[in-house]
Design a protein around this motif. Structure first.
Motif, PDB file in Angstrom:
ATOM      1  N   GLY A  39      58.977  -5.099 -15.683  1.00 29.16           N
ATOM      2  CA  GLY A  39      60.048  -5.871 -16.304  1.00 29.16           C
ATOM      3  C   GLY A  39      59.781  -6.986 -17.332  1.00 29.16           C
ATOM      4  N   LEU A  40      58.763  -7.674 -17.004  1.00 35.02           N
ATOM      5  CA  LEU A  40      58.499  -8.701 -18.109  1.00 35.02           C
ATOM      6  C   LEU A  40      57.509  -7.830 -19.174  1.00 35.02           C
ATOM      7  CD1 LEU A  40      57.029 -11.460 -15.874  1.00 35.02           C
ATOM      8  CD2 LEU A  40      59.058 -11.697 -17.398  1.00 35.02           C
ATOM      9  N   THR A  41      56.985  -6.835 -19.064  1.00 30.33           N
ATOM     10  CA  THR A  41      56.044  -6.252 -19.915  1.00 30.33           C
ATOM     11  C   THR A  41      56.964  -5.544 -21.013  1.00 30.33           C
ATOM     12  OG1 THR A  41      54.176  -5.838 -18.595  1.00 30.33           O
ATOM     13  CG2 THR A  41      54.229  -4.318 -20.564  1.00 30.33           C
ATOM     14  N   ASP A  42      57.960  -5.045 -20.400  1.00 32.83           N
ATOM     15  CA  ASP A  42      59.027  -4.247 -21.215  1.00 32.83           C
ATOM     16  C   ASP A  42      59.789  -5.071 -21.936  1.00 32.83           C
ATOM     17  OD1 ASP A  42      58.274  -1.754 -20.128  1.00 32.83           O
ATOM     18  OD2 ASP A  42      59.960  -1.662 -18.617  1.00 32.83           O
ATOM     19  N   ALA A  43      60.238  -6.213 -21.580  1.00 32.33           N
ATOM     20  CA  ALA A  43      60.847  -7.405 -22.203  1.00 32.33           C
ATOM     21  C   ALA A  43      60.167  -7.716 -23.289  1.00 32.33           C
ATOM     22  CB  ALA A  43      61.208  -8.372 -21.145  1.00 32.33           C
ATOM     23  N   VAL A  44      58.740  -8.034 -23.069  1.00 29.54           N
ATOM     24  CA  VAL A  44      57.654  -8.597 -24.352  1.00 29.54           C
ATOM     25  C   VAL A  44      57.702  -7.544 -25.284  1.00 29.54           C
ATOM     26  CG1 VAL A  44      55.512  -9.150 -24.623  1.00 29.54           C
ATOM     27  CG2 VAL A  44      56.592 -10.280 -22.782  1.00 29.54           C
ATOM     28  N   ALA A  45      57.596  -6.368 -24.899  1.00 33.18           N
ATOM     29  CA  ALA A  45      57.563  -5.084 -25.844  1.00 33.18           C
ATOM     30  C   ALA A  45      58.706  -5.026 -26.817  1.00 33.18           C
ATOM     31  CB  ALA A  45      57.120  -3.631 -25.074  1.00 33.18           C
ATOM     32  N   GLU A  46      59.836  -5.168 -26.209  1.00 31.29           N
ATOM     33  CA  GLU A  46      61.166  -5.207 -26.974  1.00 31.29           C
ATOM     34  C   GLU A  46      60.971  -6.457 -27.775  1.00 31.29           C
ATOM     35  OE1 GLU A  46      65.934  -5.530 -26.190  1.00 31.29           O
ATOM     36  OE2 GLU A  46      64.602  -5.224 -24.509  1.00 31.29           O
ATOM     37  N   PHE A  47      60.824  -7.606 -27.219  1.00 28.19           N
ATOM     38  CA  PHE A  47      60.857  -8.604 -28.459  1.00 28.19           C
ATOM     39  C   PHE A  47      59.749  -8.617 -29.483  1.00 28.19           C
ATOM     40  CE2 PHE A  47      62.842 -11.084 -24.606  1.00 28.19           C
ATOM     41  CZ  PHE A  47      63.995 -10.984 -25.108  1.00 28.19           C
ATOM     42  N   THR A  48      58.572  -8.174 -29.287  1.00 29.30           N
ATOM     43  CA  THR A  48      57.459  -8.086 -30.193  1.00 29.30           C
ATOM     44  C   THR A  48      58.031  -6.839 -31.155  1.00 29.30           C
ATOM     45  OG1 THR A  48      56.273  -6.608 -28.924  1.00 29.30           O
ATOM     46  CG2 THR A  48      55.790  -8.855 -28.900  1.00 29.30           C
ATOM     47  N   GLY A  49      58.907  -5.967 -30.595  1.00 24.11           N
ATOM     48  CA  GLY A  49      59.391  -4.766 -31.565  1.00 24.11           C
ATOM     49  C   GLY A  49      60.266  -5.440 -32.636  1.00 24.11           C
ATOM     50  N   ARG A  50      61.006  -6.629 -32.351  1.00 18.19           N
ATOM     51  CA  ARG A  50      61.927  -7.129 -33.161  1.00 18.19           C
ATOM     52  C   ARG A  50      61.290  -8.009 -34.255  1.00 18.19           C
ATOM     53  NH1 ARG A  50      66.602  -8.945 -29.105  1.00 18.19           N
ATOM     54  NH2 ARG A  50      67.005  -7.014 -27.930  1.00 18.19           N
ATOM     55  N   GLY A  51      59.923  -8.112 -34.109  1.00 19.08           N
ATOM     56  CA  GLY A  51      59.009  -8.744 -35.017  1.00 19.08           C
ATOM     57  C   GLY A  51      58.651 -10.448 -34.459  1.00 19.08           C
ATOM     58  N   MET A  52      58.885 -10.293 -33.254  1.00 22.97           N
ATOM     59  CA  MET A  52      58.366 -11.725 -32.586  1.00 22.97           C
ATOM     60  C   MET A  52      56.936 -11.752 -32.448  1.00 22.97           C
ATOM     61  SD  MET A  52      61.068 -12.975 -29.695  1.00 22.97           S
ATOM     62  CE  MET A  52      62.800 -13.263 -29.978  1.00 22.97           C
ATOM     63  N   SER A  53      56.228 -12.883 -32.305  1.00 20.68           N
ATOM     64  CA  SER A  53      54.897 -12.972 -31.941  1.00 20.68           C
ATOM     65  C   SER A  53      54.830 -12.643 -30.579  1.00 20.68           C
ATOM     66  CB  SER A  53      54.118 -14.388 -32.503  1.00 20.68           C
ATOM     67  OG  SER A  53      54.788 -15.357 -31.598  1.00 20.68           O
ATOM     68  N   ASP A  55      53.187 -14.487 -28.199  1.00 18.50           N
ATOM     69  CA  ASP A  55      53.574 -15.937 -27.326  1.00 18.50           C
ATOM     70  C   ASP A  55      55.022 -16.021 -27.446  1.00 18.50           C
ATOM     71  OD1 ASP A  55      50.990 -16.076 -26.723  1.00 18.50           O
ATOM     72  OD2 ASP A  55      50.706 -17.786 -28.228  1.00 18.50           O
ATOM     73  N   ARG A  56      55.738 -16.094 -28.541  1.00 18.92           N
ATOM     74  CA  ARG A  56      57.180 -16.086 -28.497  1.00 18.92           C
ATOM     75  C   ARG A  56      58.045 -15.099 -27.642  1.00 18.92           C
ATOM     76  NH1 ARG A  56      60.092 -16.848 -34.190  1.00 18.92           N
ATOM     77  NH2 ARG A  56      61.827 -17.270 -32.467  1.00 18.92           N
ATOM     78  N   ALA A  57      57.544 -13.832 -27.736  1.00 20.24           N
ATOM     79  CA  ALA A  57      58.239 -12.769 -27.176  1.00 20.24           C
ATOM     80  C   ALA A  57      57.963 -12.953 -25.416  1.00 20.24           C
ATOM     81  CB  ALA A  57      57.588 -11.452 -27.434  1.00 20.24           C
ATOM     82  N   ALA A  58      56.797 -13.439 -25.088  1.00 20.73           N
ATOM     83  CA  ALA A  58      56.439 -13.638 -23.519  1.00 20.73           C
ATOM     84  C   ALA A  58      57.422 -14.858 -23.319  1.00 20.73           C
ATOM     85  CB  ALA A  58      55.054 -14.192 -23.454  1.00 20.73           C
ATOM     86  N   GLU A  59      57.532 -15.898 -24.117  1.00 23.92           N
ATOM     87  CA  GLU A  59      58.513 -17.051 -23.679  1.00 23.92           C
ATOM     88  C   GLU A  59      59.809 -16.615 -23.424  1.00 23.92           C
ATOM     89  OE1 GLU A  59      59.456 -21.529 -25.588  1.00 23.92           O
ATOM     90  OE2 GLU A  59      57.821 -20.284 -26.527  1.00 23.92           O
ATOM     91  N   ARG A  60      60.335 -15.862 -24.375  1.00 18.21           N
ATOM     92  CA  ARG A  60      61.817 -15.562 -24.291  1.00 18.21           C
ATOM     93  C   ARG A  60      62.035 -14.580 -23.269  1.00 18.21           C
ATOM     94  NH1 ARG A  60      65.818 -13.920 -27.702  1.00 18.21           N
ATOM     95  NH2 ARG A  60      67.613 -13.163 -26.419  1.00 18.21           N
ATOM     96  N   ALA A  61      61.078 -13.802 -22.790  1.00 16.16           N
ATOM     97  CA  ALA A  61      60.993 -12.916 -21.522  1.00 16.16           C
ATOM     98  C   ALA A  61      61.129 -13.670 -20.440  1.00 16.16           C
ATOM     99  CB  ALA A  61      59.942 -11.774 -21.546  1.00 16.16           C
ATOM    100  N   LEU A  62      60.245 -14.863 -20.310  1.00 18.63           N
ATOM    101  CA  LEU A  62      60.125 -15.597 -18.970  1.00 18.63           C
ATOM    102  C   LEU A  62      61.502 -16.303 -18.749  1.00 18.63           C
ATOM    103  CD1 LEU A  62      56.332 -16.753 -19.319  1.00 18.63           C
ATOM    104  CD2 LEU A  62      57.400 -15.022 -17.704  1.00 18.63           C
ATOM    105  N   ARG A  63      62.018 -16.979 -20.100  1.00 16.60           N
ATOM    106  CA  ARG A  63      63.243 -17.454 -19.904  1.00 16.60           C
ATOM    107  C   ARG A  63      64.427 -16.697 -19.462  1.00 16.60           C
ATOM    108  NH1 ARG A  63      63.107 -19.653 -24.715  1.00 16.60           N
ATOM    109  NH2 ARG A  63      64.472 -18.161 -25.950  1.00 16.60           N
TER     110      ARG A  63
END
Length: 231
Positions: A39-53, A55-63
């Motif tokens: 679940g976290l890996t998919d969330a990070v991949a989604e946020f990085t696909g939107r242009g996030m770094s 680290d920021r994608a991981a922080e957003r996914a964890l939040r």
């Protein structure tokens, strides 16, 4: 070593902390952690696909996953029920061993040493009775956390009940094993009683560890599943 190489992955740190905080059957725990990881890996991949770094994608996914405390309480509920089922299965598996003890000791006496076999028979009968009661309670727990859980809520105290049922049975088996060991030394027809003693010791080994873990996880805080809200 460079600063980049020393930097840890927030997702892996999160999963490591989660693994340490959770307690329950090894396979169920590993499967649950893998689901969280996916679940976290998919969330990070989604946020990085939107242009996030990353680290920021991981922080957003964890939040978005919520606090560690809430996730631990939610996951621990699932693992506590899994442990109750695991312990219940060990009790059900053990019951035939104890009934076999009663059968062996019942056929071990003769006229020359009737007193000792009679004592052993009483102990074996007690073992068989304990096995039947524990097996019935364990079978009820399996039903309550399995098929019946589709329609009825799992009782909150069920894991604790399974733990103490197993504890009572385990202590009874340990005492009976000692008594049967003494009987096998003194009885004329000792091989059958010795075999019964071995079966009792084996059943204690099968049950004891699972029972101990079940008591431990039953004391951990858990989060009840939220009721579905209005749509």
């Amino acid at each position: 070593m460079s600063a980049v190489e020393q930097r840890s992955d927030p997702v892996e740190d999160y999963l490591t902390a989660l693994e340490t905080a959770l307690h329950g059957p090894v396979r169920a725990k590993a499967r649950l952690l893998e689901e969280v990881r996916d679940g976290l890996t998919d969330a990070v991949a989604e946020f990085t696909g939107r242009g996030m770094s990353h680290d920021r994608a991981a922080e957003r996914a964890l939040r978005d996953f919520g606090t560690m405390e809430d996730l631990v309480a939610s996951c621990q509920r699932e693992l506590t029920i899994a442990q109750a089922r695991h312990t219940s299965r060990s009790i059900v598996i053990t019951a035939p061993f104890l009934i076999a003890c009663w059968f062996l000791v019942r056929n071990a006496g003769d006229a020359q040493d009737w007193a000792l076999p009679w004592t052993a028979q009483l102990m074996a009968l007690y073992l068989a009775g304990t096995a039947v009661v524990a097996a019935l309670l364990a079978a009820g727990a399996l039903a309550a956390t399995g098929t019946l859980a589709r329609w009825l809520p799992t009782p909150e105290e069920l894991p604790r009940m399974v733990g103490w049922t197993g504890t009572t049975a385990s202590i009874s088996i340990a005492v009976a094993t000692l008594a049967l060991a003494t009987a096998s030394v003194l009885a004329t027809n000792w091989p059958l009683i010795a075999l019964a003693c071995s079966l009792a010791a084996t059943s204690h080994g099968v049950m004891a560890k699972s029972v101990r873990v079940c008591r431990q996880v039953a004391r951990l805080p858990i989060m009840e599943p939220a009721a579905p809200g209005p749509r």
